[in-house]
Design a protein around this motif. Sequence first.
Motif, PDB file in Angstrom:
ATOM      1  N   ALA A  57       0.834  -1.202   0.000  1.00 63.58           N
ATOM      2  CA  ALA A  57       0.000   0.000   0.000  1.00 63.58           C
ATOM      3  C   ALA A  57       0.869   1.252   0.000  1.00 63.58           C
ATOM      4  CB  ALA A  57      -0.923   0.005   1.217  1.00 63.58           C
ATOM      5  N   GLU A  58       0.301   2.304  -0.601  1.00 66.49           N
ATOM      6  CA  GLU A  58       1.019   3.576  -0.670  1.00 66.49           C
ATOM      7  C   GLU A  58       1.322   4.061   0.748  1.00 66.49           C
ATOM      8  OE1 GLU A  58      -0.724   7.565  -2.044  1.00 66.49           O
ATOM      9  OE2 GLU A  58       0.138   6.661  -3.825  1.00 66.49           O
ATOM     10  N   GLY A  59       2.526   4.550   0.966  1.00 71.52           N
ATOM     11  CA  GLY A  59       2.931   5.030   2.279  1.00 71.52           C
ATOM     12  C   GLY A  59       3.723   3.982   3.055  1.00 71.52           C
ATOM     13  N   ILE A  60       3.515   2.726   2.726  1.00 68.45           N
ATOM     14  CA  ILE A  60       4.251   1.625   3.358  1.00 68.45           C
ATOM     15  C   ILE A  60       5.264   1.060   2.369  1.00 68.45           C
ATOM     16  CG2 ILE A  60       4.032  -0.652   4.395  1.00 68.45           C
ATOM     17  CD1 ILE A  60       2.884   1.490   6.163  1.00 68.45           C
ATOM     18  N   ARG A  61       4.806   0.894   1.127  1.00 71.27           N
ATOM     19  CA  ARG A  61       5.643   0.308   0.075  1.00 71.27           C
ATOM     20  C   ARG A  61       6.989   1.041  -0.028  1.00 71.27           C
ATOM     21  NH1 ARG A  61       2.320   1.013  -4.077  1.00 71.27           N
ATOM     22  NH2 ARG A  61       3.064   3.106  -4.410  1.00 71.27           N
ATOM     23  N   GLU A  62       6.950   2.369   0.046  1.00 71.22           N
ATOM     24  CA  GLU A  62       8.182   3.148  -0.099  1.00 71.22           C
ATOM     25  C   GLU A  62       9.195   2.807   0.997  1.00 71.22           C
ATOM     26  OE1 GLU A  62       4.771   5.125  -1.937  1.00 71.22           O
ATOM     27  OE2 GLU A  62       5.125   4.451   0.093  1.00 71.22           O
ATOM     28  N   HIS A  63       8.713   2.601   2.237  1.00 75.14           N
ATOM     29  CA  HIS A  63       9.611   2.279   3.351  1.00 75.14           C
ATOM     30  C   HIS A  63      10.235   0.893   3.162  1.00 75.14           C
ATOM     31  CE1 HIS A  63       8.682   5.752   5.860  1.00 75.14           C
ATOM     32  NE2 HIS A  63       7.416   5.608   5.476  1.00 75.14           N
ATOM     33  N   VAL A  64       9.416  -0.047   2.709  1.00 73.02           N
ATOM     34  CA  VAL A  64       9.928  -1.407   2.494  1.00 73.02           C
ATOM     35  C   VAL A  64      10.946  -1.399   1.360  1.00 73.02           C
ATOM     36  CG1 VAL A  64       9.313  -3.778   1.874  1.00 73.02           C
ATOM     37  CG2 VAL A  64       7.810  -2.459   3.388  1.00 73.02           C
ATOM     38  N   GLN A  65      10.643  -0.689   0.270  1.00 69.80           N
ATOM     39  CA  GLN A  65      11.584  -0.619  -0.848  1.00 69.80           C
ATOM     40  C   GLN A  65      12.895   0.038  -0.426  1.00 69.80           C
ATOM     41  OE1 GLN A  65       9.129   1.448  -3.697  1.00 69.80           O
ATOM     42  NE2 GLN A  65       8.703  -0.431  -4.845  1.00 69.80           N
ATOM     43  N   ALA A  66      12.809   1.088   0.379  1.00 71.99           N
ATOM     44  CA  ALA A  66      14.013   1.765   0.847  1.00 71.99           C
ATOM     45  C   ALA A  66      14.867   0.816   1.702  1.00 71.99           C
ATOM     46  CB  ALA A  66      13.651   3.011   1.641  1.00 71.99           C
ATOM     47  N   ALA A  67      14.198   0.025   2.541  1.00 75.67           N
ATOM     48  CA  ALA A  67      14.937  -0.924   3.389  1.00 75.67           C
ATOM     49  C   ALA A  67      15.591  -2.006   2.534  1.00 75.67           C
ATOM     50  CB  ALA A  67      13.986  -1.550   4.410  1.00 75.67           C
ATOM     51  N   ILE A  68      14.894  -2.483   1.515  1.00 72.38           N
ATOM     52  CA  ILE A  68      15.468  -3.492   0.621  1.00 72.38           C
ATOM     53  C   ILE A  68      16.696  -2.922  -0.079  1.00 72.38           C
ATOM     54  CG2 ILE A  68      15.062  -4.795  -1.509  1.00 72.38           C
ATOM     55  CD1 ILE A  68      12.138  -5.132  -0.568  1.00 72.38           C
ATOM     56  N   GLN A  69      16.587  -1.692  -0.575  1.00 71.24           N
ATOM     57  CA  GLN A  69      17.720  -1.055  -1.260  1.00 71.24           C
ATOM     58  C   GLN A  69      18.883  -0.844  -0.299  1.00 71.24           C
ATOM     59  OE1 GLN A  69      16.012   2.462  -2.970  1.00 71.24           O
ATOM     60  NE2 GLN A  69      15.178   1.366  -4.737  1.00 71.24           N
ATOM     61  N   ARG A  70      18.563  -0.475   0.916  1.00 71.37           N
ATOM     62  CA  ARG A  70      19.620  -0.258   1.917  1.00 71.37           C
ATOM     63  C   ARG A  70      20.381  -1.562   2.176  1.00 71.37           C
ATOM     64  NH1 ARG A  70      18.501   2.074   7.919  1.00 71.37           N
ATOM     65  NH2 ARG A  70      20.590   1.758   8.708  1.00 71.37           N
ATOM     66  N   GLN A  71      19.629  -2.678   2.257  1.00 71.39           N
ATOM     67  CA  GLN A  71      20.286  -3.964   2.468  1.00 71.39           C
ATOM     68  C   GLN A  71      21.120  -4.372   1.258  1.00 71.39           C
ATOM     69  OE1 GLN A  71      17.441  -6.951   3.629  1.00 71.39           O
ATOM     70  NE2 GLN A  71      17.896  -6.630   5.803  1.00 71.39           N
ATOM     71  N   GLU A  72      20.613  -4.063   0.065  1.00 72.88           N
ATOM     72  CA  GLU A  72      21.353  -4.413  -1.142  1.00 72.88           C
ATOM     73  C   GLU A  72      22.662  -3.632  -1.233  1.00 72.88           C
ATOM     74  OE1 GLU A  72      17.596  -5.577  -4.038  1.00 72.88           O
ATOM     75  OE2 GLU A  72      18.575  -3.647  -4.268  1.00 72.88           O
ATOM     76  N   GLN A  73      22.670  -2.437  -0.689  1.00 71.25           N
ATOM     77  CA  GLN A  73      23.867  -1.602  -0.762  1.00 71.25           C
ATOM     78  C   GLN A  73      24.842  -1.883   0.377  1.00 71.25           C
ATOM     79  OE1 GLN A  73      22.226   2.320  -0.861  1.00 71.25           O
ATOM     80  NE2 GLN A  73      21.524   2.142  -2.975  1.00 71.25           N
ATOM     81  N   ALA A  74      24.414  -2.677   1.366  1.00 72.25           N
ATOM     82  CA  ALA A  74      25.285  -2.999   2.508  1.00 72.25           C
ATOM     83  C   ALA A  74      26.464  -3.818   2.008  1.00 72.25           C
ATOM     84  CB  ALA A  74      24.509  -3.776   3.560  1.00 72.25           C
TER      85      ALA A  74
END
Length: 187
Positions: A57-74
């Motif tokens: 859902a809008e407003g949640i999806r962005e946070h989850v995507q940001a966390a996934i990207q953050r983990q990918e960049q770790a």
Amino acid sequence: MTARTPADVLAESRRQASLLKRQRVLDTVRRMLDDGEPISFAAVARAAKVSTWLVYAEGIREHVQAAIQRQEQAPVTEAAQGRRASPASLHTDLAMAREEIKELRTERDQLRAAMRQHLGHQLDQISNRKLTERITELTEANRKLEHELAQLRPLTDHIQELERDLAAARMSLRQMIRDGNQHNLED
């Protein structure tokens, strides 16, 4: 001050529940990031014990995507330091997923039964007498329209004949005007 209707109370209750679930998802994402757990939409939904659609859902999806990207960049070294899921953890996730599926199936079956009961109740309220009367009305109206149409068919044929006569008269008149103009030019 206006009195709150049951619908207002229900709507407010649903809004509050939605806000709590959304906050639970955000807290789960933060915890998973801090613990170094692999983040995916399904994993977040399972860990927060919410439906998968909510994490999209809008407003949640962005946070989850940001966390996934953050983990990918770790750095890759973090993954090598034992931050992988253990077999016990995977079995726990599988058991939780199975339990959630079982709950969803039960809820689906209950909703189906309620819908069937509601539709059956609606059908019972429509009496056969009313349906028969309505069919009779529609049949009679159809007969009247067919009778009127049958009466109009000869008129349609007559109109077409008159239109052909009119077209012929116009053509004749044009020819007469041309002949008259030709005769006047010759004089």
